[in-house]
Scaffold this motif. Structure first.
Motif, short mmCIF file in Angstrom:
data_model
loop_
_atom_site.label_atom_id
_atom_site.label_comp_id
_atom_site.label_asym_id
_atom_site.label_seq_id
_atom_site.Cartn_x
_atom_site.Cartn_y
_atom_site.Cartn_z
N SER A 1 41.66 45.70 31.59
CA SER A 1 42.74 46.17 32.46
C SER A 1 43.79 45.09 32.72
O SER A 1 44.76 45.33 33.45
N ARG B 1 34.80 50.58 38.76
CA ARG B 1 36.19 50.45 38.27
C ARG B 1 37.18 50.68 39.41
O ARG B 1 38.17 49.95 39.54
N TYR C 1 35.75 45.68 32.02
CA TYR C 1 36.85 46.45 32.60
C TYR C 1 37.95 45.55 33.15
O TYR C 1 39.14 45.80 32.91
N ASP D 1 39.87 47.96 40.85
CA ASP D 1 41.30 48.28 40.95
C ASP D 1 41.84 48.05 42.36
O ASP D 1 42.91 47.46 42.54
#
Length: 377
Positions: free
Chosen positions: A48, A5, A44, A9
């Motif tokens: 997101s 993750r 994810y 990001d």
């Protein structure tokens, strides 16, 4: 998972900061695509907001290399992920894919990336199958398939242009297959059936297994459970072509490539013959059913490959007295021998079923024979 993750990001933030630097942006997108190796990572990036950000980037960018990288990134993020597929099953997404495929200035790499995304979106997704048809993407695939030169000439494996053409041909063929099958999409099957005359013309000219096998697989899914397409195969000479090819390949059973292709031919024929007595009889006129028994010679095929041949035999022989009449005592013993050697459970079931069909046929013949009265004189 926390590490993945964090990586997503960081790389997504790099993408957002590098919009004015195409070279760096391209590298970041390719790095991001490599992070989607698990469902957790795919989930994810979707949750997101990263997936929709990438789609927005795809719509806005004018740089071909960025389009290619973004298409590939989106494909990697949606491959075999139902929720990501669903999120991107939007008319706008398919419109972008259509534009990439349809434009005369699109490079081969751009088209390949667009086909890859289309393939990932459509697989096992009936709504995306319909979107592919309605947006023109399916027609684009058909045009790319029809005008591909791959497989029509002797291949030179070291040539980069041949490798590129082979990759594109394989992607297009796979995308066509998933657009019409699993789940079955009858409208897409019928639309793609216009390719059948071209396909059988191609089959007659192609000798390379790596080009021929995907085409035969496409025939199988295009015709499966579709009486209209089964009839179209017969009308355009497809049964003659496939039957002749099977005879030729079964006579060259010492060559491994020929055996692999022969099993693919049997699979395509199975779709054309199932529950279609007219087509079964037509194939019987073309080449008989001897080649199927020839392929079952012990030692030639794996048990999984034998299963395909035996299942096809069951579809040919079921409720067809004409086909059953051509089964010899030697053929019967061959099947019995295979049964004694079979270890695969599905193969055992299929062999028992075919033997049962033949036994019932013999019993019916004996019952039908007129009783002979003794001469008492």
């Amino acid at each position: 998972m926390a590490e993945i993750r964090s990586d997503i990001d960081v790389v997504l933030e790099c993408v957002k900061c590098q919009l004015k630097s195409p070279t760096a942006l391209h590298q970041s997108l390719m790095t991001l695509s490599g992070l989607f190796s698990s469902d957790e990572a795919k989930d994810y990036v979707r949750e997101s907001g990263g997936l929709l950000y990438l789609y927005d980037l795809l719509r806005r960018t004018d740089f071909p290399n960025i389009k290619i990288a973004t298409l590939f990134c989106l494909a990697s993020a949606t491959e075999k992920n139902v929720f990501s597929q669903t999120l991107l099953t939007q008319h706008g997404v398919f419109r972008v894919i259509h534009d990439s495929l349809h434009s005369v200035i699109s490079s081969d790499k751009l088209r390949q990336a667009a086909v890859f995304l289309l393939l990932c979106l459509v697989a096992n997704n009936s709504q995306s199958q319909n979107e592919a048809r309605e947006s023109g993407c399916l027609a684009d695939l058909m045009g790319m398939f029809r005008y591909s030169s791959y497989g029509t000439q002797k291949l030179v494996s070291s040539g980069s242009s041949v490798i590129t053409e082979a990759r594109q041909f394989g992607l297009v063929t796979s995308a066509l297959s998933v657009s019409i099958n699993n789940p079955q999409n009858e409208e897409n099957q019928r639309l793609c059936s216009t390719l059948l005359p071209h396909i059988f013309s191609l089959v007659m000219r192609v000798s390379e297994p790596q080009a021929l096998c995907p085409v035969l697989s496409l025939v199988g899914v295009m015709v499966a459970n579709n009486v209209f397409n089964q009839d179209r195969v017969k009308k355009c000479g497809g049964l003659d072509t496939l039957g002749s090819l099977l005879c030729n390949l079964s006579n060259r059973s010492t060559e491994e490539d020929c055996l692999t292709t022969a099993v693919q031919v049997v699979g395509a024929l199975d779709s054309c013959l199932t529950d279609n007595e007219v087509n079964i009889n037509k194939l019987g006129e073309v080449c008989g059913f001897g080649p199927l028994f020839s392929l079952l010679t012990p030692g030639l095929l794996s048990q999984q490959e034998q299963l395909q041949v035996v299942v096809t035999l069951s579809h040919v022989l079921q409720d067809n007295s004409g086909a059953l009449a051509g089964v010899s005592a030697e053929n019967y013993q061959q099947l019995v021998c295979l049964l004694t050697q079979a270890q695969d459970e599905e193969l055992v079931k299929a062999l028992k079923y075919v033997l049962h069909i033949i036994q019932d046929s013999e019993c019916d013949k004996q019952t039908a024979q007129p009783e002979v009265k003794p001469n008492l004189k």
